[in-house]
Design a protein around this motif. Structure first.
Motif, mmCIF file in Angstrom:
data_model
loop_
_atom_site.group_PDB
_atom_site.id
_atom_site.type_symbol
_atom_site.label_atom_id
_atom_site.label_comp_id
_atom_site.label_asym_id
_atom_site.label_seq_id
_atom_site.Cartn_x
_atom_site.Cartn_y
_atom_site.Cartn_z
ATOM 1 N N CYS A 151 70.147 -8.035 3.258
ATOM 2 C CA CYS A 151 71.256 -7.375 3.488
ATOM 3 C C CYS A 151 72.113 -7.805 3.983
ATOM 4 O O CYS A 151 72.866 -8.878 3.336
ATOM 5 C CB CYS A 151 70.205 -6.079 4.344
ATOM 6 S SG CYS A 151 70.554 -6.444 5.958
ATOM 7 N N ALA A 152 73.696 -6.585 3.787
ATOM 8 C CA ALA A 152 74.375 -7.212 3.626
ATOM 9 C C ALA A 152 75.593 -6.130 4.775
ATOM 10 O O ALA A 152 75.640 -4.507 4.741
ATOM 11 C CB ALA A 152 75.598 -7.536 2.782
ATOM 12 N N LYS A 153 76.551 -6.249 5.355
ATOM 13 C CA LYS A 153 77.025 -5.150 6.061
ATOM 14 C C LYS A 153 78.223 -4.385 4.846
ATOM 15 O O LYS A 153 77.808 -4.818 3.912
ATOM 16 C CB LYS A 153 78.498 -6.155 6.272
ATOM 17 C CG LYS A 153 78.644 -7.232 7.552
ATOM 18 C CD LYS A 153 79.795 -6.967 8.076
ATOM 19 C CE LYS A 153 80.545 -8.634 7.560
ATOM 20 N NZ LYS A 153 81.381 -9.349 8.265
ATOM 21 N N PRO A 154 78.061 -3.135 5.213
ATOM 22 C CA PRO A 154 78.103 -1.969 6.528
ATOM 23 C C PRO A 154 76.057 -1.392 6.910
ATOM 24 O O PRO A 154 76.280 -0.914 7.758
ATOM 25 C CB PRO A 154 79.131 -1.247 6.208
ATOM 26 C CG PRO A 154 78.475 -1.028 4.866
ATOM 27 C CD PRO A 154 78.709 -2.402 4.127
ATOM 28 N N GLN A 155 75.770 -2.204 6.088
ATOM 29 C CA GLN A 155 73.914 -2.317 6.124
ATOM 30 C C GLN A 155 73.742 -2.225 7.391
ATOM 31 O O GLN A 155 73.612 -3.397 8.365
ATOM 32 C CB GLN A 155 72.998 -2.691 5.861
ATOM 33 C CG GLN A 155 73.000 -1.954 4.167
ATOM 34 C CD GLN A 155 72.406 -2.728 3.515
ATOM 35 O OE1 GLN A 155 72.893 -4.179 2.980
ATOM 36 N NE2 GLN A 155 71.230 -2.317 3.186
ATOM 37 N N ALA A 156 73.409 -0.970 8.636
ATOM 38 C CA ALA A 156 73.018 -1.211 9.788
ATOM 39 C C ALA A 156 72.232 -2.563 10.157
ATOM 40 O O ALA A 156 72.174 -3.272 11.320
ATOM 41 C CB ALA A 156 72.601 -0.378 10.532
ATOM 42 N N ALA A 157 71.309 -2.861 9.423
ATOM 43 C CA ALA A 157 69.852 -3.259 9.228
ATOM 44 C C ALA A 157 70.426 -5.158 9.495
ATOM 45 O O ALA A 157 69.917 -6.285 10.006
ATOM 46 C CB ALA A 157 68.943 -3.821 8.119
ATOM 47 N N PHE A 158 71.540 -5.357 8.564
ATOM 48 C CA PHE A 158 72.233 -6.716 8.798
ATOM 49 C C PHE A 158 72.610 -7.008 10.548
ATOM 50 O O PHE A 158 72.931 -8.212 10.326
ATOM 51 C CB PHE A 158 73.848 -6.658 8.734
ATOM 52 C CG PHE A 158 74.861 -7.712 8.094
ATOM 53 C CD1 PHE A 158 74.113 -9.080 6.922
ATOM 54 C CD2 PHE A 158 75.619 -7.936 8.664
ATOM 55 C CE1 PHE A 158 73.956 -9.935 7.055
ATOM 56 C CE2 PHE A 158 76.249 -9.393 9.008
ATOM 57 C CZ PHE A 158 75.737 -10.323 7.604
ATOM 58 N N PHE A 159 72.626 -6.031 11.693
ATOM 59 C CA PHE A 159 73.925 -6.456 12.577
ATOM 60 C C PHE A 159 72.181 -6.669 13.429
ATOM 61 O O PHE A 159 72.214 -6.834 14.564
ATOM 62 C CB PHE A 159 74.223 -5.744 12.912
ATOM 63 C CG PHE A 159 75.605 -5.237 12.632
ATOM 64 C CD1 PHE A 159 76.392 -6.248 13.359
ATOM 65 C CD2 PHE A 159 75.727 -4.800 11.618
ATOM 66 C CE1 PHE A 159 77.483 -5.984 12.279
ATOM 67 C CE2 PHE A 159 77.360 -4.731 11.321
ATOM 68 C CZ PHE A 159 78.044 -5.280 11.418
ATOM 69 N N HIS A 160 70.648 -6.812 13.313
ATOM 70 C CA HIS A 160 69.310 -6.779 13.436
ATOM 71 C C HIS A 160 69.875 -8.049 14.014
ATOM 72 O O HIS A 160 68.368 -8.977 15.188
ATOM 73 C CB HIS A 160 68.102 -7.073 12.521
ATOM 74 C CG HIS A 160 68.120 -4.873 12.301
ATOM 75 N ND1 HIS A 160 66.874 -4.257 11.794
ATOM 76 C CD2 HIS A 160 68.662 -3.720 12.898
ATOM 77 C CE1 HIS A 160 67.373 -3.816 11.880
ATOM 78 N NE2 HIS A 160 68.390 -2.801 12.202
ATOM 79 N N PHE A 161 70.555 -8.839 13.390
ATOM 80 C CA PHE A 161 70.540 -10.455 14.401
ATOM 81 C C PHE A 161 70.810 -10.444 16.089
ATOM 82 O O PHE A 161 70.345 -11.466 16.183
ATOM 83 C CB PHE A 161 71.417 -11.864 13.467
ATOM 84 C CG PHE A 161 72.746 -10.726 13.703
ATOM 85 C CD1 PHE A 161 73.480 -10.935 14.924
ATOM 86 C CD2 PHE A 161 73.342 -10.603 12.450
ATOM 87 C CE1 PHE A 161 74.697 -10.553 15.374
ATOM 88 C CE2 PHE A 161 74.798 -10.506 12.526
ATOM 89 C CZ PHE A 161 75.355 -10.057 14.327
ATOM 90 N N GLY A 162 71.287 -9.187 16.196
ATOM 91 C CA GLY A 162 71.192 -8.907 17.673
ATOM 92 C C GLY A 162 70.255 -9.383 18.410
ATOM 93 O O GLY A 162 70.277 -9.535 19.554
ATOM 94 N N LYS A 163 69.155 -8.556 17.603
ATOM 95 C CA LYS A 163 68.068 -8.700 18.990
ATOM 96 C C LYS A 163 67.951 -8.008 20.105
ATOM 97 O O LYS A 163 68.757 -6.411 20.292
ATOM 98 C CB LYS A 163 67.499 -9.839 18.301
ATOM 99 C CG LYS A 163 66.804 -10.031 17.083
ATOM 100 C CD LYS A 163 66.022 -11.672 17.420
ATOM 101 C CE LYS A 163 66.002 -11.826 15.501
ATOM 102 N NZ LYS A 163 65.227 -12.993 15.587
ATOM 103 N N GLY A 164 67.392 -8.612 21.147
ATOM 104 C CA GLY A 164 68.047 -7.961 22.312
ATOM 105 C C GLY A 164 69.485 -7.692 22.909
ATOM 106 O O GLY A 164 69.318 -6.907 24.283
ATOM 107 N N SER A 165 70.346 -8.675 22.363
ATOM 108 C CA SER A 165 71.414 -8.519 22.920
ATOM 109 C C SER A 165 72.433 -7.907 22.704
ATOM 110 O O SER A 165 71.828 -6.268 21.459
ATOM 111 C CB SER A 165 72.413 -9.921 22.546
ATOM 112 O OG SER A 165 71.348 -10.610 22.625
ATOM 113 N N ARG A 166 73.250 -7.353 22.915
ATOM 114 C CA ARG A 166 74.557 -6.041 22.273
ATOM 115 C C ARG A 166 75.641 -7.120 21.939
ATOM 116 O O ARG A 166 75.369 -7.821 22.614
ATOM 117 C CB ARG A 166 75.045 -5.482 23.421
ATOM 118 C CG ARG A 166 74.146 -4.894 24.479
ATOM 119 C CD ARG A 166 74.487 -4.357 26.069
ATOM 120 N NE ARG A 166 76.609 -3.383 25.812
ATOM 121 C CZ ARG A 166 76.855 -3.321 26.540
ATOM 122 N NH1 ARG A 166 77.836 -4.269 27.356
ATOM 123 N NH2 ARG A 166 78.774 -2.675 26.034
#
Length: 263
Positions: A151-166
């Motif tokens: 997926c790509a920005k601006p899809q919210a799923a793209f930022f799932h790389f953060g996992k347990g992090s803010r």
């Protein structure tokens, strides 16, 4: 996986930290080759139209696969190069560069213990030659890109790389970086290097809702073609004009001891 509540700094690359060779070198070379096959002045625009068509159709990550886009536009013609090869050819000092504030800020953050990643819509094969050349690569734990995330920005799923992090995400585009981070309920930082002196004088924590910023946001959103109904979702939580201001945000959001006093 990041530790729970750990703050992760993620960075867009193009026009946030660096200038890549696509616009000034790669696309013009592709255009010259295409001109021998299409009777128009700028046939490279066919690539841009195909890129936009894929975006509209939700075809991520293929919208950022420039080699596949070129093959599609070439319609079976034998292409004597790959886009990756052109990127590597034109990635050299004088054709790519960093903004002057980048390395000092990255050094400060790294020495303070900040964990940093690249979060870009550019495929790794197009970005790594540039970050390697400019000395950026060692600062990043990982590169998060469309071919990895599917997926790509601006899809919210793209930022799932953060996992347990803010995640504190820093970028120059409201329609991709800020919108995506906001959709993912992460911390959005818009770097706005054309900021007026009146805004620069304000504390970082006071800029994002100041009336002076409204016209700046409206102009940028218009330039990026963002529909009116998305304007509020594209509002950044922080606005900075230089990366020198980023350690203050990282310190505040991570609850770290002040690093500004050390430098």
């Amino acid at each position: 996986m990041g530790r729970l509540n750990e703050v992760l700094l993620s960075f867009d690359l193009d026009h946030t930290l660096m200038i890549n060779p696509f616009r000034r070198w790669v696309f013009p070379e592709i255009n010259r080759w295409l001109q021998s096959h299409f009777s128009e002045e700028n046939p490279v625009n066919r690539l841009i139209r195909e890129h936009r068509r894929r975006l509209l159709n939700g075809a991520c990550p293929k919208a950022y696969d420039w080699d596949d886009i070129l093959r599609s536009v070439a319609s079976g013609r034998s292409i004597p190069f790959t886009v990756r090869e052109l990127v590597e050819k034109h990635t050299c000092v004088g054709k790519v560069w960093l903004f002057a504030d980048v390395l000092p800020a990255m050094d400060r953050l790294a020495q303070a213990g900040a964990r940093m990643v690249a979060a870009t819509n550019g495929f790794t094969r197009y970005q790594r030659p540039v970050t390697d050349c400019l000395g950026l690569t060692p600062y990043f734990d990982r590169f998060h890109t469309p071919e990895e995330m599917q997926c790509a920005k601006p899809q919210a799923a793209f930022f799932h790389f953060g996992k347990g992090s803010r995640v504190i995400h820093v970028g120059d585009r409201l329609d991709q970086d800020v919108l995506g981070a906001n959709r993912a309920h992460q911390i959005s930082v818009w770097i706005y290097r054309e900021m007026s002196l009146e805004l620069i004088k304000l504390p970082v924590s006071e800029r994002n809702r100041h009336p002076l910023l409204s016209a700046c946001l409206a102009a940028r959103l218009h330039r990026e073609g963002v529909p009116t109904e998305l304007h509020e979702a594209c509002h950044p939580q922080y606005v900075i004009y230089t990366l020198d201001e980023l350690p203050e945000i990282w310190e505040q959001e991570s609850g770290s001891e002040g690093i500004s006093d050390k430098w």
